[in-house]
Design a protein around this motif. Structure first.
Motif, PDB file in Angstrom:
ATOM      1  N   PRO A  13       2.165  48.610  63.829  1.00  0.00           N
ATOM      2  CA  PRO A  13       2.777  49.788  63.947  1.00  0.00           C
ATOM      3  C   PRO A  13       1.816  49.726  65.244  1.00  0.00           C
ATOM      4  O   PRO A  13       0.301  49.166  65.338  1.00  0.00           O
ATOM      5  N   ALA A  14       2.301  51.194  66.415  1.00  0.00           N
ATOM      6  CA  ALA A  14       1.054  51.228  67.466  1.00  0.00           C
ATOM      7  C   ALA A  14       0.136  52.106  66.416  1.00  0.00           C
ATOM      8  O   ALA A  14       0.473  52.388  65.793  1.00  0.00           O
ATOM      9  N   GLY A  15      -0.960  51.792  67.237  1.00  0.00           N
ATOM     10  CA  GLY A  15      -2.280  52.684  67.138  1.00  0.00           C
ATOM     11  C   GLY A  15      -3.239  51.769  65.788  1.00  0.00           C
ATOM     12  O   GLY A  15      -4.160  52.374  65.773  1.00  0.00           O
ATOM     13  N   THR A  16      -3.314  50.724  65.407  1.00  0.00           N
ATOM     14  CA  THR A  16      -3.460  49.937  64.299  1.00  0.00           C
ATOM     15  C   THR A  16      -5.141  49.062  65.402  1.00  0.00           C
ATOM     16  O   THR A  16      -5.852  48.566  64.248  1.00  0.00           O
ATOM     17  N   GLY A  17      -4.691  48.461  66.295  1.00  0.00           N
ATOM     18  CA  GLY A  17      -6.083  48.074  67.055  1.00  0.00           C
ATOM     19  C   GLY A  17      -5.496  46.545  67.666  1.00  0.00           C
ATOM     20  O   GLY A  17      -6.238  46.002  67.817  1.00  0.00           O
ATOM     21  N   LYS A  18      -4.816  45.832  66.874  1.00  0.00           N
ATOM     22  CA  LYS A  18      -3.728  44.862  67.559  1.00  0.00           C
ATOM     23  C   LYS A  18      -4.201  44.312  69.060  1.00  0.00           C
ATOM     24  O   LYS A  18      -4.837  43.460  69.317  1.00  0.00           O
ATOM     25  N   THR A  19      -3.860  45.278  70.067  1.00  0.00           N
ATOM     26  CA  THR A  19      -4.188  44.729  71.276  1.00  0.00           C
ATOM     27  C   THR A  19      -5.472  44.539  71.795  1.00  0.00           C
ATOM     28  O   THR A  19      -6.005  43.256  71.930  1.00  0.00           O
ATOM     29  N   THR A  20      -6.745  44.872  71.054  1.00  0.00           N
ATOM     30  CA  THR A  20      -7.578  45.059  71.374  1.00  0.00           C
ATOM     31  C   THR A  20      -7.729  43.651  70.191  1.00  0.00           C
ATOM     32  O   THR A  20      -9.232  42.957  70.687  1.00  0.00           O
ATOM     33  N   MET A  21      -7.599  43.469  68.956  1.00  0.00           N
ATOM     34  CA  MET A  21      -8.211  42.556  67.831  1.00  0.00           C
ATOM     35  C   MET A  21      -7.789  41.731  68.979  1.00  0.00           C
ATOM     36  O   MET A  21      -8.628  40.485  68.557  1.00  0.00           O
ATOM     37  N   ALA A  22      -6.649  41.318  69.289  1.00  0.00           N
ATOM     38  CA  ALA A  22      -6.023  39.739  70.072  1.00  0.00           C
ATOM     39  C   ALA A  22      -6.635  39.640  70.730  1.00  0.00           C
ATOM     40  O   ALA A  22      -6.800  38.770  71.345  1.00  0.00           O
ATOM     41  N   ARG A  23      -7.063  40.613  71.845  1.00  0.00           N
ATOM     42  CA  ARG A  23      -7.565  39.742  72.885  1.00  0.00           C
ATOM     43  C   ARG A  23      -9.485  39.423  72.342  1.00  0.00           C
ATOM     44  O   ARG A  23      -9.563  38.219  73.256  1.00  0.00           O
ATOM     45  N   LEU A  24      -9.425  40.252  71.598  1.00  0.00           N
ATOM     46  CA  LEU A  24     -11.049  39.748  71.247  1.00  0.00           C
ATOM     47  C   LEU A  24     -10.767  38.421  69.673  1.00  0.00           C
ATOM     48  O   LEU A  24     -12.180  37.447  70.245  1.00  0.00           O
ATOM     49  N   LEU A  25     -10.083  37.981  69.954  1.00  0.00           N
ATOM     50  CA  LEU A  25      -9.748  37.457  68.575  1.00  0.00           C
ATOM     51  C   LEU A  25      -9.369  36.290  69.190  1.00  0.00           C
ATOM     52  O   LEU A  25     -10.519  34.859  69.165  1.00  0.00           O
ATOM     53  N   ALA A  26      -8.709  35.862  70.822  1.00  0.00           N
ATOM     54  CA  ALA A  26      -8.356  34.658  71.528  1.00  0.00           C
ATOM     55  C   ALA A  26      -9.741  34.547  72.505  1.00  0.00           C
ATOM     56  O   ALA A  26      -9.684  33.160  72.409  1.00  0.00           O
ATOM     57  N   ARG A  27     -10.162  35.378  72.223  1.00  0.00           N
ATOM     58  CA  ARG A  27     -11.913  34.994  72.653  1.00  0.00           C
ATOM     59  C   ARG A  27     -12.635  34.213  72.485  1.00  0.00           C
ATOM     60  O   ARG A  27     -13.230  33.110  72.845  1.00  0.00           O
ATOM     61  N   GLU A  28     -12.726  34.792  71.062  1.00  0.00           N
ATOM     62  CA  GLU A  28     -13.043  33.952  70.515  1.00  0.00           C
ATOM     63  C   GLU A  28     -13.330  32.059  69.725  1.00  0.00           C
ATOM     64  O   GLU A  28     -14.012  31.387  69.631  1.00  0.00           O
ATOM     65  N   LEU A  29     -11.915  32.439  70.198  1.00  0.00           N
ATOM     66  CA  LEU A  29     -11.447  30.802  69.466  1.00  0.00           C
ATOM     67  C   LEU A  29     -10.860  30.210  71.037  1.00  0.00           C
ATOM     68  O   LEU A  29     -10.474  28.884  70.691  1.00  0.00           O
TER      69      LEU A  29
END
Length: 225
Positions: A13-29
């Motif tokens: 759901p909204a506000g769980t940090g999906k967008t931030t974490m997806a960006r960071l994870l994509a960058r790391e991988l």
């Protein structure tokens, strides 16, 4: 999804940090990042510009005239609607509300799902949304479902909207969030729920680095694909 392309999904759901974490994870991988909610918001903006505020009005016309392109920009993305960069426009609350309504329509979900799967054909992908692991990419190599308490999620969204210069109270944001949760979890088509085999991560009391570390640990096998 093309053979050989890896997909990691992050739902919740909204506000769980999906967008931030997806960006960071994509960058790391070293993978591409896709904010699928932005695609629904782009369709909602398309509807608003056509003068449509009803979920069923002139639907075929909207679908036929919809042109969307996702442009990669390092670890972020730009949303190009009919040749125009609308990334900065689709975060408007009115757009988000209509996107939630339109996303319940079977025809809209079919079109956006098709576009999302085409994005995965371009290369390894971290896709975040609400039905990525359960519907769009059921065979994703790794699936996550992020969650957090409504109060914490509302606080995060309220902070974001205040930073954007909006005049809104925390209570208003909380009520909007709870209403959206109700819509998303009880809709007939692709309801919000953890996908089969999804790793559930509660971010209520975790910082960004702590959540990222958890996601990286579970995503290790993708690095070798």
């Amino acid at each position: 999804m093309s053979k050989g392309n890896a997909v990691i999904t992050i739902d919740g759901p909204a506000g769980t940090g999906k967008t931030t974490m997806a960006r960071l994870l994509a960058r790391e991988l070293g993978m591409r990042y896709l904010n699928t909610g932005a695609m629904y918001r782009a369709f909602a903006l398309h509807a608003i510009r056509a003068g449509i505020d009803s979920k069923a009005e002139r639907l075929k016309e909207l679908l036929d005239d919809f042109s969307l392109r996702i442009q990669d920009n390092k670890d972020t993305q730009r949303v190009i609607l009919k040749g125009e960069d609308v990334t900065h426009l689709i975060s408007d609350p009115s757009v988000e509300r209509l996107a939630s309504e339109l996303s319940r329509l079977k025809e809209v979900r079919e079109l956006i799902t098709l576009l999302q799967r085409k994005e995965a054909e371009k290369g390894d992908l971290v896709a975040e949304g609400r039905d990525m692991g359960s519907v769009v990419f059921p065979h994703a190599q790794v699936k996550f479902f992020l969650t957090a308490s409504p109060e914490v999620r509302a606080q995060r969204r309220w902070n974001e909207r205040i930073e954007r210069g909006e005049s809104i109270t925390y209570e208003e944001v909380l009520n909007e969030l709870l209403a959206r949760d109700e819509q998303d979890t009880k809709r007939e088509i692709a309801p919000l729920k953890p996908a089969l085999g999804a790793i559930v991560v509660d971010t209520t009391h975790l910082g960004i680095e702590e959540v990222l570390e958890i996601l990286l640990i579970h995503s290790k096998k993708v690095r070798t694909l």
